[in-house]
Design a protein around this motif. Structure first.
Motif, PDB file in Angstrom:
ATOM      1  N   LEU A 118      39.850 -14.833  19.861  1.00 31.61           N
ATOM      2  CA  LEU A 118      39.053 -14.164  20.724  1.00 31.61           C
ATOM      3  C   LEU A 118      38.151 -14.720  21.044  1.00 31.61           C
ATOM      4  CD1 LEU A 118      41.359 -10.706  21.136  1.00 31.61           C
ATOM      5  CD2 LEU A 118      41.345 -12.945  22.388  1.00 31.61           C
ATOM      6  N   ARG A 119      37.290 -14.683  21.860  1.00 32.71           N
ATOM      7  CA  ARG A 119      35.508 -14.287  21.796  1.00 32.71           C
ATOM      8  C   ARG A 119      35.124 -12.922  21.402  1.00 32.71           C
ATOM      9  NH1 ARG A 119      34.713 -14.888  26.453  1.00 32.71           N
ATOM     10  NH2 ARG A 119      36.798 -15.247  27.340  1.00 32.71           N
ATOM     11  N   ALA A 120      34.000 -12.160  21.113  1.00 30.95           N
ATOM     12  CA  ALA A 120      32.885 -11.621  20.780  1.00 30.95           C
ATOM     13  C   ALA A 120      33.700 -10.861  22.269  1.00 30.95           C
ATOM     14  CB  ALA A 120      32.093 -11.508  20.063  1.00 30.95           C
ATOM     15  N   GLY A 187      31.757 -20.036  28.984  1.00 31.58           N
ATOM     16  CA  GLY A 187      30.954 -21.158  29.057  1.00 31.58           C
ATOM     17  C   GLY A 187      29.516 -21.033  27.788  1.00 31.58           C
ATOM     18  N   CYS A 188      29.237 -18.766  28.084  1.00 36.59           N
ATOM     19  CA  CYS A 188      27.862 -19.370  27.303  1.00 36.59           C
ATOM     20  C   CYS A 188      28.303 -18.751  25.760  1.00 36.59           C
ATOM     21  CB  CYS A 188      27.144 -18.442  27.894  1.00 36.59           C
ATOM     22  SG  CYS A 188      25.327 -17.296  26.865  1.00 36.59           S
ATOM     23  N   GLU A 189      29.135 -18.096  25.891  1.00 38.77           N
ATOM     24  CA  GLU A 189      29.831 -17.714  24.564  1.00 38.77           C
ATOM     25  C   GLU A 189      29.966 -19.039  23.788  1.00 38.77           C
ATOM     26  OE1 GLU A 189      31.748 -13.480  22.722  1.00 38.77           O
ATOM     27  OE2 GLU A 189      32.316 -14.353  24.914  1.00 38.77           O
ATOM     28  N   LEU A 243      20.916 -24.180  28.323  1.00 39.96           N
ATOM     29  CA  LEU A 243      20.387 -23.048  26.382  1.00 39.96           C
ATOM     30  C   LEU A 243      21.396 -23.059  25.767  1.00 39.96           C
ATOM     31  CD1 LEU A 243      17.459 -21.387  28.290  1.00 39.96           C
ATOM     32  CD2 LEU A 243      17.055 -22.589  26.765  1.00 39.96           C
ATOM     33  N   SER A 244      22.835 -22.779  26.541  1.00 35.14           N
ATOM     34  CA  SER A 244      23.385 -21.539  25.518  1.00 35.14           C
ATOM     35  C   SER A 244      24.231 -22.941  25.019  1.00 35.14           C
ATOM     36  CB  SER A 244      24.367 -20.600  26.228  1.00 35.14           C
ATOM     37  OG  SER A 244      25.178 -21.270  27.238  1.00 35.14           O
ATOM     38  N   GLY A 245      24.214 -23.988  25.159  1.00 34.52           N
ATOM     39  CA  GLY A 245      25.024 -25.237  24.991  1.00 34.52           C
ATOM     40  C   GLY A 245      24.245 -26.290  23.740  1.00 34.52           C
ATOM     41  N   LEU A 246      23.506 -27.192  24.819  1.00 32.09           N
ATOM     42  CA  LEU A 246      23.214 -28.377  24.652  1.00 32.09           C
ATOM     43  C   LEU A 246      21.935 -27.178  23.709  1.00 32.09           C
ATOM     44  CD1 LEU A 246      22.474 -30.789  24.195  1.00 32.09           C
ATOM     45  CD2 LEU A 246      21.302 -31.047  26.261  1.00 32.09           C
ATOM     46  N   GLY A 247      21.122 -26.651  24.620  1.00 33.20           N
ATOM     47  CA  GLY A 247      20.362 -26.401  23.984  1.00 33.20           C
ATOM     48  C   GLY A 247      19.816 -25.815  22.195  1.00 33.20           C
ATOM     49  N   ASP A 248      21.141 -24.664  22.375  1.00 32.52           N
ATOM     50  CA  ASP A 248      21.501 -24.860  20.852  1.00 32.52           C
ATOM     51  C   ASP A 248      22.097 -25.385  20.187  1.00 32.52           C
ATOM     52  OD1 ASP A 248      21.267 -22.154  18.644  1.00 32.52           O
ATOM     53  OD2 ASP A 248      23.518 -20.883  20.377  1.00 32.52           O
ATOM     54  N   LEU A 249      22.791 -26.167  19.705  1.00 35.23           N
ATOM     55  CA  LEU A 249      23.549 -27.492  19.681  1.00 35.23           C
ATOM     56  C   LEU A 249      22.017 -27.782  18.782  1.00 35.23           C
ATOM     57  CD1 LEU A 249      25.892 -28.813  18.833  1.00 35.23           C
ATOM     58  CD2 LEU A 249      25.379 -30.250  20.704  1.00 35.23           C
TER      59      LEU A 249
END
Length: 336
Positions: A118-120, A187-189, A243-249
């Motif tokens: 499960l996700r948080a 998606g964000c999580e 930001l929560s996908g490519l940016g964080d990666l």
């Protein structure tokens, strides 16, 4: 007559929890941090510094600390959770009775629960019984050290309730931190959780001296893996380009401040998992979550070769050289 200041409870006093607590205090909230160690709470209250993580940074006077979770939660508009994903369920079960009926719970965690996959945010809703509209996620390319130094950064606040997302956006918008809003919690999580595994792979390749081409390869194909699984689970593809996908990666795969990349570098230098843990000295969510991520990929029939190799490496099922060879010897195929 002026409006009363918003109140926030931040659990815990680790590096990212402290950074977000500072952001919210700078944005105008009264913030109380829950610290496990009394000496950390005392230092924050008396010296306005966190000696365990940022001994050189002055904290706002509106940021205080306590070891009493009920005191931290009393009257909180936002409960911000920044604890290891694998300890969330047990800790939250203890804290849940003191969470106010209107408090919005914000997850900073970037891991998948191993036993349940499960996700948080799902764990939070399950343990507390609160509506999904009261659970938000903050995720993006956010290196705590840079934020504590006041360097510019941005992130995504995702919540099914757009008003709740906007309220938290306001509560953490400063001259150096720019939050955007979204309703795509999945998606964000997942972007935040899955990139940690790719960062392990990039760090390992860097530690082995495989070069910048290999790093670019892993980041690019890693994003493809993340997007495949996230969209199969209901995420919007555009979120994974944000930001929560490519940016964080990118931040997690390229910065020496990123703990998952650092852990991977230790592996690439030949350290065992236990030795790399000792050398990294902080929670590395990708190590804890890799097997759960691979389990999700199999449930959703999604191919994730980088995740598969990293999971095998962490479980001592392949050597470093075998891991590198396995990725390069996959059958050729069209890119899309």
């Amino acid at each position: 007559m002026s409006q009363p200041r918003a109140r926030a409870a931040v659990f815990s006093a680790g590096s990212w929890g402290t950074a977000v607590a500072k952001i919210m205090a700078d944005a105008g909230s009264d913030v109380m941090v829950h610290a496990r160690r009394s000496e950390i709470a005392e230092a924050i209250n008396t010296r306005h510094r966190n000696p365990a993580y940022f001994p050189d940074v002055d904290l706002p006077v509106s940021l205080t600390a306590t070891t009493d979770p009920a005191a931290a939660l009393d009257g909180a508009d936002h409960l911000v959770l920044s604890i290891p994903a694998q300890t969330l369920r047990a800790n939250l079960a203890v804290w849940a009775p003191d969470i106010g009926p209107e408090t919005v719970i914000v997850s900073l965690m970037k891991g998948i629960e191993r036993d349940t996959r499960l996700r948080a945010s799902q764990v939070i809703a399950e343990v507390t019984g609160v509506s999904a509209d009261r659970v938000a996620v903050l995720s993006g390319p956010n290196l705590a050290r840079e934020i504590m130094d006041g360097r510019p950064a941005a992130a995504t606040v995702a919540c099914p309730d757009e008003d709740a997302a906007r309220r938290f956006q306001t509560a953490c918008h400063t001259r150096y931190f720019r939050p955007y809003t979204s309703t795509d919690v999945i998606g964000c999580e997942l972007g935040g959780a899955l990139k940690n595994v790719i960062a392990l792979a990039v760090g390992t390749a860097s530690g082995m001296g495989l070069g910048d081409n290999a790093v670019a390869l892993l980041i690019t194909r890693g994003l493809a893996e993340i997007t495949r699984l996230a969209t199969a689970m209901g995420a919007h593809p555009a979120t994974l380009a944000g930001l929560s996908g490519l940016g964080d990666l990118v931040a997690s795969c390229t910065s020496p401040l990123a703990r998952n990349r650092t852990f991977g570098v230790h592996l690439g230098h030949g350290l065992s998992v236990e030795e790399a843990m000792a050398a990294t000295r902080q929670t590395t969510e990708g190590v804890k979550s890799a097997e759960a991520v691979l389990g999700l990929a199999r449930v959703h029939d999604v191919e994730m070769p980088i995740t598969e190799v990293i999971s095998a490496l962490l479980n001592d099922e392949v050597t470093l050289d075998e891991a590198a060879a396995e990725l390069m010897q996959r059958p050729p195929r069209p890119e899309r």
